[in-house]
Design a protein around this motif. Structure first.
Motif, PDB file in Angstrom:
ATOM      1  N   LEU A  77      -0.842  44.908  18.166  1.00  0.00           N
ATOM      2  CA  LEU A  77      -0.022  44.326  16.898  1.00  0.00           C
ATOM      3  C   LEU A  77      -0.810  44.032  15.615  1.00  0.00           C
ATOM      4  N   TYR A  78      -2.031  43.237  16.056  1.00  0.00           N
ATOM      5  CA  TYR A  78      -2.970  42.982  14.793  1.00  0.00           C
ATOM      6  C   TYR A  78      -3.460  44.482  14.432  1.00  0.00           C
ATOM      7  N   PHE A  79      -3.906  45.197  15.068  1.00  0.00           N
ATOM      8  CA  PHE A  79      -4.447  46.449  14.771  1.00  0.00           C
ATOM      9  C   PHE A  79      -3.375  47.176  13.705  1.00  0.00           C
ATOM     10  N   GLU A  80      -2.128  47.381  14.643  1.00  0.00           N
ATOM     11  CA  GLU A  80      -0.895  48.046  13.635  1.00  0.00           C
ATOM     12  C   GLU A  80      -0.797  47.385  12.380  1.00  0.00           C
ATOM     13  N   GLY A  81      -0.587  46.110  12.306  1.00  0.00           N
ATOM     14  CA  GLY A  81      -0.327  45.052  11.179  1.00  0.00           C
ATOM     15  C   GLY A  81      -1.393  45.673   9.936  1.00  0.00           C
ATOM     16  N   VAL A  82      -2.624  45.593  10.325  1.00  0.00           N
ATOM     17  CA  VAL A  82      -3.894  45.768   9.437  1.00  0.00           C
ATOM     18  C   VAL A  82      -3.593  47.351   9.078  1.00  0.00           C
ATOM     19  N   VAL A  83      -3.338  48.286   9.635  1.00  0.00           N
ATOM     20  CA  VAL A  83      -3.294  49.521   9.223  1.00  0.00           C
ATOM     21  C   VAL A  83      -2.183  49.912   8.399  1.00  0.00           C
ATOM     22  N   ILE A  84      -0.739  49.226   8.932  1.00  0.00           N
ATOM     23  CA  ILE A  84       0.370  49.441   7.742  1.00  0.00           C
ATOM     24  C   ILE A  84       0.320  48.692   6.673  1.00  0.00           C
ATOM     25  N   ILE A  85      -0.294  47.571   6.631  1.00  0.00           N
ATOM     26  CA  ILE A  85      -0.637  46.676   5.321  1.00  0.00           C
ATOM     27  C   ILE A  85      -1.655  47.421   4.555  1.00  0.00           C
ATOM     28  N   GLY A  86      -2.643  48.072   4.892  1.00  0.00           N
ATOM     29  CA  GLY A  86      -3.415  48.747   4.151  1.00  0.00           C
ATOM     30  C   GLY A  86      -2.860  50.314   3.687  1.00  0.00           C
ATOM     31  N   HIS A 109       9.339  56.023  -2.701  1.00  0.00           N
ATOM     32  CA  HIS A 109       8.034  55.407  -1.908  1.00  0.00           C
ATOM     33  C   HIS A 109       7.680  54.015  -2.085  1.00  0.00           C
ATOM     34  N   PHE A 110       8.000  53.401  -3.555  1.00  0.00           N
ATOM     35  CA  PHE A 110       7.709  52.339  -3.586  1.00  0.00           C
ATOM     36  C   PHE A 110       8.546  51.347  -2.876  1.00  0.00           C
ATOM     37  N   TRP A 111       9.730  51.316  -2.569  1.00  0.00           N
ATOM     38  CA  TRP A 111      10.447  50.576  -1.797  1.00  0.00           C
ATOM     39  C   TRP A 111      10.025  50.668  -0.410  1.00  0.00           C
ATOM     40  N   PHE A 112       9.775  51.648   0.304  1.00  0.00           N
ATOM     41  CA  PHE A 112       9.495  51.932   1.643  1.00  0.00           C
ATOM     42  C   PHE A 112       8.155  51.169   1.881  1.00  0.00           C
ATOM     43  N   SER A 113       7.079  51.306   1.074  1.00  0.00           N
ATOM     44  CA  SER A 113       6.117  50.771   1.049  1.00  0.00           C
ATOM     45  C   SER A 113       5.923  49.021   0.888  1.00  0.00           C
ATOM     46  N   PHE A 114       6.873  48.766  -0.078  1.00  0.00           N
ATOM     47  CA  PHE A 114       7.410  47.421  -0.164  1.00  0.00           C
ATOM     48  C   PHE A 114       7.747  46.674   1.158  1.00  0.00           C
ATOM     49  N   ILE A 115       8.672  47.198   1.457  1.00  0.00           N
ATOM     50  CA  ILE A 115       9.379  46.914   2.750  1.00  0.00           C
ATOM     51  C   ILE A 115       8.308  46.819   4.008  1.00  0.00           C
ATOM     52  N   GLN A 116       7.717  47.894   4.321  1.00  0.00           N
ATOM     53  CA  GLN A 116       6.629  47.849   5.146  1.00  0.00           C
ATOM     54  C   GLN A 116       5.638  46.772   4.960  1.00  0.00           C
ATOM     55  N   CYS A 117       5.069  46.412   3.777  1.00  0.00           N
ATOM     56  CA  CYS A 117       3.942  45.640   3.528  1.00  0.00           C
ATOM     57  C   CYS A 117       4.546  44.315   3.604  1.00  0.00           C
ATOM     58  N   SER A 118       5.728  44.127   3.263  1.00  0.00           N
ATOM     59  CA  SER A 118       6.360  42.619   3.384  1.00  0.00           C
ATOM     60  C   SER A 118       6.577  42.340   4.769  1.00  0.00           C
ATOM     61  N   PHE A 119       7.199  43.067   5.642  1.00  0.00           N
ATOM     62  CA  PHE A 119       7.643  42.967   7.070  1.00  0.00           C
ATOM     63  C   PHE A 119       6.391  42.606   7.725  1.00  0.00           C
ATOM     64  N   TRP A 120       5.335  43.684   7.601  1.00  0.00           N
ATOM     65  CA  TRP A 120       4.109  43.364   8.379  1.00  0.00           C
ATOM     66  C   TRP A 120       3.174  42.566   7.981  1.00  0.00           C
ATOM     67  N   THR A 121       3.349  41.873   6.684  1.00  0.00           N
ATOM     68  CA  THR A 121       2.470  40.676   6.352  1.00  0.00           C
ATOM     69  C   THR A 121       3.006  39.497   6.907  1.00  0.00           C
ATOM     70  N   THR A 123       4.824  39.321   9.609  1.00  0.00           N
ATOM     71  CA  THR A 123       4.655  39.825  11.222  1.00  0.00           C
ATOM     72  C   THR A 123       3.220  39.237  11.491  1.00  0.00           C
ATOM     73  N   PHE A 124       2.286  39.608  10.789  1.00  0.00           N
ATOM     74  CA  PHE A 124       0.893  39.417  11.023  1.00  0.00           C
ATOM     75  C   PHE A 124       0.766  37.893  10.993  1.00  0.00           C
ATOM     76  N   ILE A 125       1.400  37.135   9.769  1.00  0.00           N
ATOM     77  CA  ILE A 125       0.948  35.773   9.700  1.00  0.00           C
ATOM     78  C   ILE A 125       1.688  35.089  10.960  1.00  0.00           C
ATOM     79  N   ASN A 126       2.934  35.354  11.368  1.00  0.00           N
ATOM     80  CA  ASN A 126       3.730  35.012  12.541  1.00  0.00           C
ATOM     81  C   ASN A 126       2.684  34.997  13.775  1.00  0.00           C
TER      82      ASN A 126
END
Length: 174
Positions: A77-86, A109-121, A123-126
């Motif tokens: 999950l850490y690996f996945e989070g780093v990849v998706i946020i990147g 594409h902005f909205w998909f990227s924004f949703i993914q970045c927000s969710f995974w950030t 999740t990553f912190i959690n």
């Protein structure tokens, strides 16, 4: 689908970790391919494919050597989070560089990227702080679990809204 199957596995077998261990690399594969095909510079080099294959490899190695399928696969999950946020941040960079009018909120594409970045950030912190809460402030753990469920639901809802608004939003190819 993964959430429903995970719920059923938790009820039937008392452990839904194998569902997530199998679902997470599939999820990463799909997200990597989305970014691969939505960002021309990644598509030309096949970066999304490479990251997807690397993700599957990391998932298998993690399950074999570090975290069996029946345990929480935090390493992956850490690996996945780093990849998706990147990939999300690179997508923002690409959109800013390639957009003439900078009305990014009108781009799909902005909205998909924004949703993914927000969710995974989030999740990553959690997951980064989860063990701390379990050890030091256990009374907050149920609230954190509810919070993560709500964030997941909001992310799914936001993705549904982007699809609902999809015909009205602009493609970055236009």
């Amino acid at each position: 689908i993964a959430e429903v199957v995970a719920r059923m596995a938790a009820i039937r077998f008392g452990n839904n970790m194998p569902v997530y261990a199998l679902y997470s690399p599939i999820e990463l594969l799909l997200i990597c391919l989305y970014f691969n095909f939505s960002i021309p510079t990644l598509q030309r080099r096949g970066i999304g494919w490479y990251l997807a294959i690397l993700g599957i490899l990391v998932s298998v190695l993690n399950a074999v050597f570090f975290q069996p399928l029946t345990t929480f696969n935090s390493n992956f999950l850490y690996f996945e989070g780093v990849v998706i946020i990147g990939l999300s941040l690179y997508s923002f960079y690409f959109l800013v560089r390639s957009s003439d009018d900078l009305q990014l909120t009108k781009l799909r594409h902005f909205w998909f990227s924004f949703i993914q970045c927000s969710f995974w950030t989030i999740t990553f912190i959690n997951w980064g702080l989860y063990e701390y809460f379990i050890v030091h402030v256990q009374r907050f753990v149920p609230a954190i679990n509810i919070f993560i469920s709500v964030i997941s639901g909001v992310a799914y809802l936001c993705i549904a809204l982007v699809f609902w608004q999809y015909p009205k939003l602009k493609s970055t190819d236009e």
